[in-house]
Every structure is written in C-alpha cells, then in structure tokens.
Design a protein around this motif. Structure first.
Motif, short mmCIF file in Angstrom:
data_model
loop_
_atom_site.label_atom_id
_atom_site.label_comp_id
_atom_site.label_asym_id
_atom_site.label_seq_id
_atom_site.Cartn_x
_atom_site.Cartn_y
_atom_site.Cartn_z
N THR A 21 -1.71 1.22 15.49
CA THR A 21 -1.34 2.54 14.88
C THR A 21 -1.51 2.57 13.43
OG1 THR A 21 0.84 1.98 14.27
CG2 THR A 21 0.41 2.27 16.53
N LEU A 22 -1.68 3.83 13.04
CA LEU A 22 -1.66 4.03 11.49
C LEU A 22 -0.54 3.36 10.71
CD1 LEU A 22 -2.39 7.51 9.89
CD2 LEU A 22 -0.21 6.30 9.15
N ARG A 23 0.50 3.46 11.31
CA ARG A 23 1.75 2.54 10.66
C ARG A 23 1.34 1.27 10.55
NH1 ARG A 23 6.97 5.37 9.95
NH2 ARG A 23 6.39 7.48 10.34
N ASP A 24 1.03 0.47 11.43
CA ASP A 24 0.43 -0.84 11.39
C ASP A 24 -0.29 -1.11 10.37
OD1 ASP A 24 1.78 -1.66 13.82
OD2 ASP A 24 0.17 -0.92 15.05
N VAL A 25 -1.43 -0.05 10.15
CA VAL A 25 -2.24 -0.56 9.10
C VAL A 25 -1.81 -0.21 7.48
CG1 VAL A 25 -4.52 0.32 7.96
CG2 VAL A 25 -4.38 0.33 10.29
N VAL A 26 -0.92 0.74 7.48
CA VAL A 26 -0.17 1.25 6.33
C VAL A 26 0.68 -0.03 5.78
CG1 VAL A 26 1.35 2.74 4.85
CG2 VAL A 26 -0.66 3.49 6.37
N GLU A 27 1.34 -0.23 6.99
CA GLU A 27 2.54 -1.37 6.49
C GLU A 27 1.86 -2.83 5.93
OE1 GLU A 27 4.85 -1.79 10.00
OE2 GLU A 27 5.70 0.41 9.57
N GLN A 28 0.59 -3.06 6.66
CA GLN A 28 -0.02 -4.22 6.17
C GLN A 28 -0.81 -4.16 4.59
OE1 GLN A 28 -1.14 -7.28 7.74
NE2 GLN A 28 0.35 -6.96 9.37
N ALA A 29 -1.43 -2.95 4.57
CA ALA A 29 -2.25 -2.95 3.57
C ALA A 29 -1.54 -1.81 2.38
CB ALA A 29 -3.47 -2.37 3.91
N GLY A 30 -0.78 -1.06 2.59
CA GLY A 30 -0.19 -0.12 1.72
C GLY A 30 -1.13 1.10 1.61
N ALA A 31 -0.40 2.21 1.46
CA ALA A 31 -1.02 3.80 1.77
C ALA A 31 -2.10 3.87 0.62
CB ALA A 31 -0.06 4.80 1.46
N ASP A 32 -1.89 3.41 -0.61
CA ASP A 32 -3.22 3.50 -1.66
C ASP A 32 -4.37 2.77 -1.40
OD1 ASP A 32 -1.52 5.38 -3.27
OD2 ASP A 32 -0.83 3.75 -4.49
N VAL A 33 -4.25 1.49 -1.00
CA VAL A 33 -5.31 0.73 -0.48
C VAL A 33 -5.98 1.26 0.55
CG1 VAL A 33 -5.80 -1.52 0.40
CG2 VAL A 33 -4.13 -1.32 -1.57
N THR A 34 -5.22 1.71 1.66
CA THR A 34 -5.78 2.06 2.96
C THR A 34 -6.37 3.60 2.52
OG1 THR A 34 -3.79 1.26 4.26
CG2 THR A 34 -5.07 3.16 5.27
N ARG A 35 -5.98 4.28 1.80
CA ARG A 35 -6.43 5.79 1.49
C ARG A 35 -8.07 5.62 0.98
NH1 ARG A 35 -3.34 10.83 1.47
NH2 ARG A 35 -5.14 11.57 0.84
N PHE A 36 -7.83 4.60 -0.28
CA PHE A 36 -9.13 4.40 -0.94
C PHE A 36 -10.35 3.65 -0.25
CE2 PHE A 36 -12.26 2.70 -4.06
CZ PHE A 36 -12.19 3.51 -5.27
N HIS A 37 -9.87 2.73 0.56
CA HIS A 37 -10.92 1.86 1.32
C HIS A 37 -11.32 2.73 2.36
CE1 HIS A 37 -12.72 -1.68 2.14
NE2 HIS A 37 -12.83 -1.44 3.37
N MET A 38 -10.62 3.66 3.03
CA MET A 38 -11.30 4.53 3.96
C MET A 38 -12.24 5.50 3.37
SD MET A 38 -9.83 4.04 7.11
CE MET A 38 -8.67 3.23 7.54
N LEU A 39 -12.39 5.57 1.93
CA LEU A 39 -13.32 6.48 1.43
C LEU A 39 -14.67 5.65 1.05
CD1 LEU A 39 -10.99 9.14 0.22
CD2 LEU A 39 -12.52 9.52 1.83
#
Length: 581
Positions: free
Chosen positions: A406-424
């Motif tokens: 899930t999205l929550r799994d990823v955000v909880e592991q990496a954090g929202a800021d890291v997730t957002r930047f890396h997805m771009l």
C-alpha cells in the motif's frame, strides 16, 4: 525578473527592426525563436536559434541573418557580446551587473520569483489517482498521486486556474464485489467463519468495515439473501473505502478539490445527454466492427452495436458505447464524465492514467475533441510501474491489503517528502525503481537528500550570521551589491538561478513536473560546488570573517538559491529542510 524572457524580447525587438529596414521580409513568425542556456557554458551566458529557424521562411542564409542580428544586439547595454557560431547560432554574454540585479531581485521577490502568467488564467482540470474505491491505494497509485499533484502545483505556479479532481469509479461491478467482501467480514464480526472465496477482496482492511456494518445493522443481515443487503452495503463499503483513500492521500500531502462519482452519471440522463451530443454531430451510428487483428477470439461473433466514430479524430477503430443487449459499455460513462468537465467550463483537461490504460488514450482524446468540437484539449499522462527494492534486491514488504503493497506502507517506511521527491526523479512514462536504502541514504547519489542538504546549508549560514549579530534579513540582503568579478563557481550558481522562470514555463508547457526535480538537483550541485571550493579558498566562503558587508553580498547569492529551492520543493509538495540530522 525573467532574464531569459527579457533577452528574448530584445532579440524579437531587433528582428522587428530588421524587418522594418528590409533586411528580413514581413510576416515572419517568431514563435519558435528561443533564447536558452548554451549547451556549453564556455560559449556564453545564453544562446539564440533565431537565425536558424528564420532562414528558410526568410529565404536567407542563417549566417547572414545571424551576423546582422548580432550587430544589433550588442547595442543593448545588457548584452556584452553576441558571437555567431557554427551554422548560425548566436552566443550571448551578458553585462556582469545583471547578475547582481538578479540576485537582489530574487531575494526581494521571494517565493513569487519564477511565477509566470503563461497560463493566463486558463481553466485546467487535472484528474489523477482515481483508484477504484475497493481498498487502500497501492504503490502504483502513489506515483500517479505524486505526479498529478506536482503537475497541478506546477500549472498553478505558471498562472493556470487549476482544479484537482478524483473520479470515483463506483458505478461498476467491482463495487458489488466490494459489498460481498464486506458482507463476509460482517459475518466474521458476528462470530461466523468468513467465506473469502475466489474473486472477493481478501485484505484485512475490510475487517473494520465488517465491524462497522455489525454496529449499524446488528445481526439483522445474517442469512439474508443478497438482494436484501447488496445496495445498502455497496454505499456503506464504498464510503468507508473513500474515507480510507482520503486518509492515504492526506498521508502523502495530497488534497483534492473535487471528488466526482461515476454512479452519479447513471439514471440522471447525463450519459444519454453526452451521447445525444455526439449523435447530433453525426458521430453515433449502428454498425458492426471488424474482428480484432491477429488471432480471432473463440467467442468472437459479428453483432450490431451502437458505435462512436472515433476514427474521425485519430483513433484506430470506432468504439462501442452500447452493447448489443442495450447495456452501456465502460466507455459510455467516461464520455459522459468528460462531457461534464467541458460543460463545467474547463479549457484544458489532463488525465493521469496507469500504464495499463495505454489503449484508452486515443479513444478518450477522440471523445473530448468531438464533444468540444476541438475547443478543449485532453492530455493523457501514463504512469509507468514502480518496482520496490532494498539494497538493490527486490523488496517484499508485508502486504496489509492482502495482495499488494500500500501507499501507507511506502510512506511509513520512507516518509512523505522522500517518497514524493523520488517519485519525480524519472519521467512519468519511464519505469521507476524505489530502493528504500538508497532513498534514505545521505549522499550525492540521493537526489532528495542532496537538494535538502543545499537548503539546510544556506539556513546554517543565516543562523551563524545571526549569531554574529549581523542583519541578514531579506530586506538587508536585497540591497547587497554582488561583485561584478565573480568566480566561475559563483557565476555558475547565479546563472542556474536565472534559469528558474524559464524552467517553470518549459515544464508547464510540457506538463512535466519531473523537470523541476532535475533542475533542483543541478541547482543544489552548483551550491555544493561553491561551498566546497570555500574549503580551500576563503574568499569564496559565504561568511567572510569580521566583514559584514562582504558577507551580505555572498549570503545574498546563497539566499537567492534557497528561495528557488524552496519554491521548487513546494511545487513537488516537499517541505524544505532547515537542518539535517
């Protein structure tokens, strides 16, 4: 202040003079005349393709146009030199005072620097995510959510009137499956063994939904036939899933302006109205489609259907909107939904789809072109898959959804800021690897860390200046005089800062927010390079010991860099770091 736009205006003005003098013919289109960063920084500060793009329509040799244009450009006090290179490119060097003016302007303008009126208030609808309301969002939705949200922010920054929209796919058979799955969890909540048979959703996320159903209905629905409870549980479970999805989006910092229900199109005449619109345009007919190319399906049979003439608008084949049994195809409500967007007054539509929707692009574009009679443009962005890794090895996380990460799994592991930047960090149509070790490591190889570290370094300089009792407020820095004799590392940084307004417009025109992430990495690289040179050359340090005036000029440059980094990160939905831990 937009240096590239200002210098381009000077080029266009010089071309207008050449037309007036008869050196160029009248009626030339200057739309493709560009002023951009040179491929090699050694060639100058900017470069123009004017002579190259005008040679053929003007019936002149490129060098002939370039030589005449260069002679006029050097009369502008802002342009130090204009040199013709190769077949006719013009390399420009700007007056050193422009860099000082730019730095002060960035600090004074703050977050508004780089904002554009490119969009001129054009109404844009960006529809993204639009996941089926049957469970939590998975890692694939994460990339689409980040891309769509960053694109909406980019367009807003570029002067468009943007609406963020989520299309709730609650009108299809998958919602019936959701209701049946929730009913089994309801039985479980009542102390019975759930029958999660093949085809139902097995995730534990439905356990709380089953408990909520019991809290509302007690044991009244047990052993009741499906027709008694299906409709009610469809609505109940769908709303529960949408509440979960809103929470998923919030954890990523995504907030929609509109949630539009597919179900609202049924039984309200909206599908019929959209198809009548097409029928009135002579684009709906009764016909038989050709069999698919290649191997003929075993169940293929020729049958008359209601078809949309999508081939008139670039599609490969005409598309069914009604089945032979009279039921709507999946395409029909999608046509109606986009018709509502047109009726709501949007000038530009952008749909962010998963990679598996590639076959849907042409028919959807055809529908919008037909419905709007060419007035409204639809751009569809396909989002490629995300592969999860850890230390370079495929990473299998616990799957609380039962079948997917899930999205929550990823955000909880990496954090929202890291997730957002890396997805771009990749173009939307390129596959993306998400390595949990790499996205969290503190190194130059990690783009989000590298950019955040640059911003934090500037903040640390400002803190140290404050500790020294110096006034380094933006009001003070906006008056600082940057030296006209800049070191190559300082010049590289200020030139990169000057590119920001142009980058915003280029990225917005292409609907490509990943360009912002790429630019920020390059900008951070220039800041870090200058910082590191200061280790060996004290004259390049932002803090000049005991000299407040000299420090203010250098800190103004650093502060201008931080302003741009902060604005770029805001577009990406990332909070700039003030210190690194």
């Amino acid at each position: 202040m937009n240096l590239f736009s200002d210098i381009r205006a000077a080029v266009i003005a010089a071309l207008d003079v050449m037309v007036a003098e008869g050196a160029l013919p009248e009626g030339l289109d200057f739309a493709n005349v560009a002023v951009e960063p040179p491929r090699d920084a050694l060639h100058g500060d900017m470069a123009s393709n004017a002579a190259m793009v005008l040679a053929k329509p003007a019936n002149r040799k490129p060098r002939e146009i370039a030589d005449a244009l260069a002679a006029k450009l050097v009369a502008d006090a802002r342009i130090l030199s204009a040199d013709v290179a190769g077949p006719g490119f013009i390399n420009l060097r700007l007056a050193p005072t422009l860099w000082s003016d730019l730095t002060r302007n960035v600090v004074q303008t703050g977050a508004a620097y780089g904002r554009s009126d490119l969009g001129q208030g054009v109404k844009v609808n960006v529809e993204y995510v639009s996941a089926n309301p049957t469970g939590p969002m998975h890692v694939g939705h994460t990339r689409g959510a980040v891309f769509g949200d960053a694109l909406a922010s980019l367009l807003d920054f570029a002067g468009y009137d943007v609406t963020r929209e989520y299309y709730i796919n609650d009108g299809g058979a998958q919602v019936d499956v959701l209701a049946r799955s929730a009913y089994e969890r309801y039985r479980e909540a009542c102390g019975l063994e759930p029958e999660i048979r093949e085809g139902l959703y097995p995730g534990d996320y439905l356990i709380p939904v089953g408990e909520a159903i019991k809290a509302k209905y007690g044991r009244d629905l047990l052993d009741k036939p499906e027709e008694v409870w299906l409709v009610d549980l469809r609505g109940f479970a769908t709303e529960a899933m949408m509440e979960m999805i809103r929470g998923d989006l919030a954890s990523l910092g995504v907030k929609m302006d509109v949630f539009y229900s597919e179900k609202s199109l049924y039984g309200t005449g909206q599908i019929e109205a959209a198809l009548k619109r097409l029928q009135d345009l002579g684009l709906i007919y009764e016909g038989v489609l050709e069999p698919p190319k290649g191997k003929l399906p075993e169940d293929w049979e020729e049958r008359e259907q209601t078809l949309f003439r999508s081939t008139q608008f670039g599609d490969d084949v005409d598309r069914p909107v009604k089945k032979s049994d009279g039921a709507w195809t999946y395409f029909a409500p999608d046509i109606a939904y986009h018709w509502t967007k047109i009726e709501r007054g949007f000038d530009l539509l952008i749909d962010v789809f998963g990679a598996d929707h590639g076959g849907y692009v042409k028919r959807m574009k055809a529908a919008v072109a037909a419905l709007s009679e060419g007035r409204v443009t639809l751009d569809i962005k396909l989002i490629q898959l995300v592969k999860l890794f850890k230390n370079g090895e495929p990473f299998k996380m616990s799957k609380r959804a039962g079948t997917f990460v899930t999205l929550r799994d990823v955000v909880e592991q990496a954090g929202a800021d890291v997730t957002r930047f890396h997805m771009l960090t990749r173009k939307n149509d390129a596959p993306l690897d998400f390595d949990f070790a790499k996205v969290l490591e503190q190194s130059k190889d990690n783009p989000v860390f590298y950019v955040q570290y640059a911003h934090a370094r500037v903040c640390s300089v400002l803190r140290k200046a404050a500790e020294a009792g110096w006034d380094m407020s933006d009001a003070r820095l906006a008056k600082a005089e940057l030296s006209t004799d800049l070191h190559v590392a300082e010049l590289s940084l200020v030139k990169k800062i000057a590119e920001w307004p142009r980058l915003v417009e280029v990225a917005a025109r292409a609907n490509e927010p990943h360009r912002v992430a790429f630019y920020l990495y390059d900008l951070a690289s220039d800041l870090h390079s200058l910082w590191n040179r200061g280790h060996d050359d004290a004259s390049l340090r932002f803090l000049q010991e005991g000299d407040e005036a000299a420090s203010s000029a250098k800190i103004a440059l650093a502060r201008a860099c931080a302003v741009v980094i902060s604005s770029g990160l805001a577009i990406l939905g990332v909070t700039p770091a003030e210190e690194m831990r």
